[in-house]
Design an enzyme around this catalytic site. Structure first.
Site, short mmCIF file in Angstrom:
data_model
loop_
_atom_site.label_atom_id
_atom_site.label_comp_id
_atom_site.label_asym_id
_atom_site.label_seq_id
_atom_site.Cartn_x
_atom_site.Cartn_y
_atom_site.Cartn_z
N ASP A 352 0.84 -1.18 0.00
CA ASP A 352 0.00 0.00 0.00
C ASP A 352 0.89 1.24 0.00
O ASP A 352 1.88 1.30 0.73
CB ASP A 352 -0.86 -0.03 1.27
CG ASP A 352 -1.90 1.06 1.28
OD1 ASP A 352 -2.74 1.07 0.38
OD2 ASP A 352 -1.86 1.90 2.20
N GLU A 383 1.56 0.24 -4.96
CA GLU A 383 1.06 1.51 -5.49
C GLU A 383 2.25 2.46 -5.58
O GLU A 383 2.81 2.82 -4.55
CB GLU A 383 0.03 2.11 -4.55
CG GLU A 383 -1.25 1.33 -4.42
CD GLU A 383 -2.23 2.03 -3.47
OE1 GLU A 383 -3.35 2.33 -3.89
OE2 GLU A 383 -1.86 2.27 -2.31
#
Ligand code: CA
Length: 677
Positions: A352, A383
């Site tokens: 994340d 990400e």
């Protein structure tokens, strides 16, 4: 627990300077693998890293929470002083079999003493407040030793992004009531919609669909769901870590016994492996549930990024950014990921807000994973962005998209380029792209789509992001964040927003978006339910919305079976066209774009090394709402799909010279001969 008083800004800045100094690195970095509670029958060794503490104590409890103690009428606890050891660690050996007992540390820094769970805990009680001593062998399901990653799946990655509760919470999911929304739902075989045996649901459905990996939203212990009463209306995605190395309790059938969540998570992994599906874990190292947690209570301000004025960095939009560039947190991340891979047989990790971490940390994790048995086959992606500015130090390089070449070729990033060029910006409702746009928007997106076809690896389409190889690219058009694909297609194109109706035009846009994702170089990824027009009724951020809004609607899966079948075909056709699954840089050169007018894109992919049936494939994208007649390159082409209503791995029709491309379609053709084009 008593709220923690934080050091003042001036003190924090001084601390930060010291934490980065050579002196601190030399004296206090601990490389041992024995942090936490290491159980043996004769006794347990407790060890914690707390270099700034003046005193550390250990408290042992018979239960995981105060409520249970009161309920059972038990008051006795035990207390032990811990001894200062090498490199800032404190430890104590406690005699006797302590398996299943709960514990906390009492850490004294600057005259203040706070109680905390163990940041290195491997088990915990309800809500993760107290850690638990565990003999991990006791948490292994039957035949766990023989559990392994399904053969060869890493050569055919198709990733399905799923939330554990969403998977089976629907009353119609066919899963027994006590397992709905739990880890164990994944272990129930032969489930079907309404238990009628006609349409598969849950695990049986995943097998039918053919995905090779599920990517599970957070399943480490998170703080936003109160585990004490799971029948209460509660829902959260879980991006708020409390105990990094312990499974979340609200997905277990017993939240009070710390063994159960571990056992049941392993049972889930094993059931998925037996179904031929790998398990990817969503890890959230960039921030913690609260600043006032185990890290801050053991070593105040070591684990978090601080600006030069002493304020906490907020690139995570959660008020506390962890500092991956600090050696002991970097090691914590490496150790945690390797622990999950080894202890829980996890096959991949999704980071994340990876853009908040530094490239060295990510590369070191890759190296550590590679050293594990079968570790080179473990997927890693993240990400490549942050939610805001952070305060990264030590000249560390952030793992954002533009630094992709500084990452190992086996660390991938989500391509927001393909996502946004296909459907328009995630953040602006009316923004459109290649599959839902008007003439202008389509033309604007065309080169970006061509770039994506090549896994962003061909010089002539260069954007800012230039990966080392297509292995670094995750292609997708929807994920848990923002609108579902179905909702985005509706909010961007319709005045009257009806999310429940089956609109043929929207359905075609959906098919087209998926058809493009699956015919690009890189790794295909989609949000669970994208393949049956999943809707959240236009809600663009459902992280704490109701379970009913979030959960997979298995009735809808049956209703949109046509779309399900199309995705199923796309998943299968990639295996028939091995060039699409190639991950090395050179694969991009196997693509030849045809001269196509206007909005159309056409390309031939050829693989001299291919030993499959199709020596060449021909792919056309027609985003127009009109049909187009085109001339085919030389060859005996068989239509594998017309992108609308016909698809077959065998080929549905032989065509020569001319072909009509239907409106908003991806047409795929195969040629069995090696004749030149
Ligand atoms: Ca929890």
């Amino acid at each position: 627990m008593v709220e923690m008083c934080l050091p003042d800004c001036k003190k924090r800045v001084a601390l930060k300077r010291w934490f980065y100094s050579e002196d601190f690195l030399e004296k206090y970095c601990y490389a041992g693998q024995d942090l936490g509670a290491v159980w043996q029958k004769e006794g347990t060794l407790f060890k914690v890293w707390a270099p700034t503490a003046k005193k550390v104590g250990l408290k042992i409890y018979p239960f995981g929470s105060e409520e249970e103690m009161q309920r059972e009428g038990v008051e006795e606890t035990e207390f032990f002083f811990m001894m200062q050891e090498e490199c800032g660690t404190w430890s104590v050996w406690v005699d006797g079999d302590r398996e299943g007992q709960y514990y906390t540390y009492l850490v004294t820094v600057d005259g203040e003493t706070y109680e905390t769970n163990d940041p290195y805990a491997r088990a915990c009680g309800v809500n993760g407040v107290r850690s638990m001593v565990v003999d991990l062998r006791r948490t292994n399901p039957k035949d766990w030793e023989s559990d392994k990653r399904p053969e060869g799946i890493e050569q055919h990655p198709v990733i399905y992004e799923l939330h554990i509760k969403d998977f089976s919470n629907d009353l119609r999911s066919g899963v027994r009531e006590e397992w709905r929304g739990k880890y164990l739902a994944f272990t129930e075989e032969n489930t079907s919609l309404d238990k009628k045996g006609a349409f598969p649901s849950c695990l049986a459905y995943l097998k039918y669909l053919g995905v090779t990996y599920v990517h599970l939203l957070p399943m480490f212990d998170f703080g936003s769901v109160d585990e004490r009463d799971c029948r209460k209306q509660q829902f959260n995605w879980g991006y708020d870590p409390v105990n990094y190395n312990v499974p979340e309790g609200s997905y277990a059938t017993d939240v009070f016994d710390g063994h159960v969540r571990i056992l049941e998570l392993k049972q889930m992994v094993m059931a998925l492996h037996r179904a031929g599906i790998g398990v990817i874990m969503d890890v959230v190292f960039n921030h913690t549930y609260r600043l006032d947690g185990a890290f801050q209570r053991t070593v105040p301000d070591y684990y978090y990024r601080i600006y030069s004025d002493g304020s906490y960095a907020n690139g995570s939009a959660c008020g506390n950014d962890t500092a991956s560039e600090r050696e002991m947190f970097r090691r914590f991340m490496e150790d945690s990921v390797c622990y999950w891979a080894l202890e829980y047989h996890i096959d991949g990790f999704r980071f994340d807000l990876m853009g908040l971490h530094d490239t060295e940390t990510m590369n070191r994790i890759r190296k550590r994973l590679n050293q594990l048995p079968g570790g080179e086959g473990i997927l890693m992606y993240g990400e490549p962005w942050a939610a805001g500015d952070t305060a990264m130090e030590q000249e560390a390089i952030p793992a954002v998209a533009k630094n992709i070449r500084k990452l190992d070729s086996k660390i991938a990033i989500f391509s927001d380029l393909i996502r946004d060029s296909l459907k328009g910006s995630n953040f602006i409702a009316e923004h459109k792209g290649y599959v839902n746009g008007g003439k202008q928007e389509i033309i604007k997106a065309k080169e970006k789509v061509k770039n994506s076809v090549c896994g962003l690896c061909r010089a002539e389409y260069n954007g800012e992001v230039r990966p080392l190889a297509p292995s670094q690219i995750i292609n997708y058009v929807s994920a848990h964040d923002d609108w579902t694909l179905w909702d985005k297609l509706i909010v961007s194109t319709k005045k009257q927003k009806n999310y429940q109706n089956c609109d043929r035009d929207i359905l075609q846009m959906n098919k087209m978006a998926a058809g493009i994702v699956f015919t690009c170089l890189g790794i295909p990824f989609f949000q669970a339910g994208e393949e049956f027009a999943r809707t959240k009724n236009g809600c663009e951020n459902s992280y704490n919305s109701s379970s009913e809004l979030n959960q997979l609607d298995w009735g809808r899966a049956e209703e949109y079976q046509e779309l399900v079948e199309y995705y199923r075909f796309l998943i299968a056709v990639r295996r028939e066209l091995p060039v699409l699954e190639r991950t090395e840089r050179e694969a991009a050169d196997q693509i030849t774009f045809l001269n196509m007018r206007g909005a159309l894109i056409g390309f031939v992919i050829e693989d001299k090394k291919a030993f499959g049936r199709w020596k060449k494939a021909l792919v056309y994208y027609n985003p127009d709402s009109d049909k187009h007649q085109i001339s085919l390159p030389e060859g005996r082409w068989k239509i594998l799909t017309d992108g609308e209503s016909r698809w077959s791995l065998e080929g549905v029709e032989l065509v020569k010279n001319q072909l009509v491309l239907l409106a908003r379609t991806v047409t795929i053709l195969g040629c069995e001969e090696e004749l030149g084009i």
